[in-house]
Scaffold this active site. Sequence first.
Site, short mmCIF file in Angstrom:
data_model
loop_
_atom_site.label_atom_id
_atom_site.label_comp_id
_atom_site.label_asym_id
_atom_site.label_seq_id
_atom_site.Cartn_x
_atom_site.Cartn_y
_atom_site.Cartn_z
N THR A 179 0.85 -1.05 0.01
CA THR A 179 -0.18 -0.04 -0.15
C THR A 179 0.79 1.25 -0.06
O THR A 179 2.25 1.12 0.57
CB THR A 179 -0.97 -0.12 1.26
N ASP A 210 -8.67 0.07 5.81
CA ASP A 210 -8.57 1.24 6.50
C ASP A 210 -8.27 2.37 5.72
O ASP A 210 -8.58 3.67 5.87
CB ASP A 210 -7.54 1.15 7.45
N THR A 230 -0.55 2.07 6.91
CA THR A 230 -0.36 0.67 6.22
C THR A 230 -0.32 -0.47 6.93
O THR A 230 0.36 -0.20 8.18
CB THR A 230 0.76 0.60 5.04
N GLY A 231 -0.83 -1.62 6.75
CA GLY A 231 -1.12 -2.63 7.60
C GLY A 231 -2.19 -3.46 7.69
O GLY A 231 -2.79 -3.38 6.48
N1 ASP Z 1 -4.08 -1.45 5.10
C1 ASP Z 1 -4.35 -1.91 3.69
C2 ASP Z 1 -5.65 -2.66 3.84
O1 ASP Z 1 -6.02 -3.05 4.74
C3 ASP Z 1 -3.45 -2.92 3.29
C4 ASP Z 1 -1.88 -2.59 3.56
O2 ASP Z 1 -1.38 -1.44 3.96
O3 ASP Z 1 -1.07 -3.43 3.21
O4 ASP Z 1 -6.33 -2.50 2.86
#
Ligand code: ASP
Length: 315
Positions: A179, A210, A230-231
């Site tokens: 992301t 999110d 991100t996460g």
């Molecule tokens: N936070 C992002 C989501 O849940 C994914 C990511 O940051 O890798 O869509």
Amino acid sequence: MSTATPKPRWSLAIHGGAGSMRRGALTPEQEAGAEAGLHAALDAGAAVLEAGGSAVEAVQAAVQVLEDDPHFNAGRGSVFTWEGGHTLDAAIMDGANRAAGAVAGSTTTRHPVALARAVMENSRHVLLAGEGADQFAREQQLEQVDNVWFGTEERRRQLDSMKGDTARGGFDVDMKYGTVGAVAMDAQGHVAAATSTGGLTGKRWGRVGDSPLIGAGTYADDRACAVSATGSGEFFIREGVAHEICARMRLRGETARQAAEVVMADVKAMGGVGGVILAAPSGELDWCFTTPGMYRGSASADGGKRVAIYDDVRI
Ligand code: ASP
């Protein structure tokens, strides 16, 4: 990143996703490719800020470069849904007046962050989803592409591998999600944040993470700071990560780093992992992450430009 004193004229931080990027786990080509993308994104955002542009324009410019770069899970290079397509989420927020725009599940706009900005500036709404978001994009005459344009072979392989392993669910740090996001402070002292993502590999049923949710993955407030996350999105939503960081700064007088550390520890206690980047109106940049690595970079008017991937490199 360290506090720059005196206050820089502008500052910018970006991320390209948090994940399990341990030293030695990426090929030299993957490492060099991601770093080149981060440099290009910093250059795009820095050029806007150096020319006196706004933080909003700068974060959009930086994110658009990462959306076009297949190394990252946003725009081209987005992960596949369970059904084998791409549904893209993005948000942007202006800390000066807390104007915000976001899209969830857009499918044909080349730069979802540009669509989020159009929602912020040209609609009465904050968040558009699905077909309506696509329709609005066409009405705004934003560049449209076929949905297959977003896919890459590597992302297809990740979907196939996920489908072959039904025990794996939710956020898998081994898939180096990617992301993207940017936060900035401009010459007027305003902050802004933007985030863009393809979401999670194999997501189903119109799942929204999110990133496009104002207050969860994206938030900006001149009274506190700008945050892009991100996460594992489900946990970031439940924590209200980005707003929680800003609220702690505003109401408890914590620094961005202090607030981010408390909030990310709370996310971890719930079972989530990931990271945030932060830009305060003081020009201070910071970040915090609980994964082994996070693609990231920073630049400021007087502080040069740096990118990093692993947790043992300070920027
Ligand atoms: N936070 C992002 C989501 O849940 C994914 C990511 O940051 O890798 O869509």
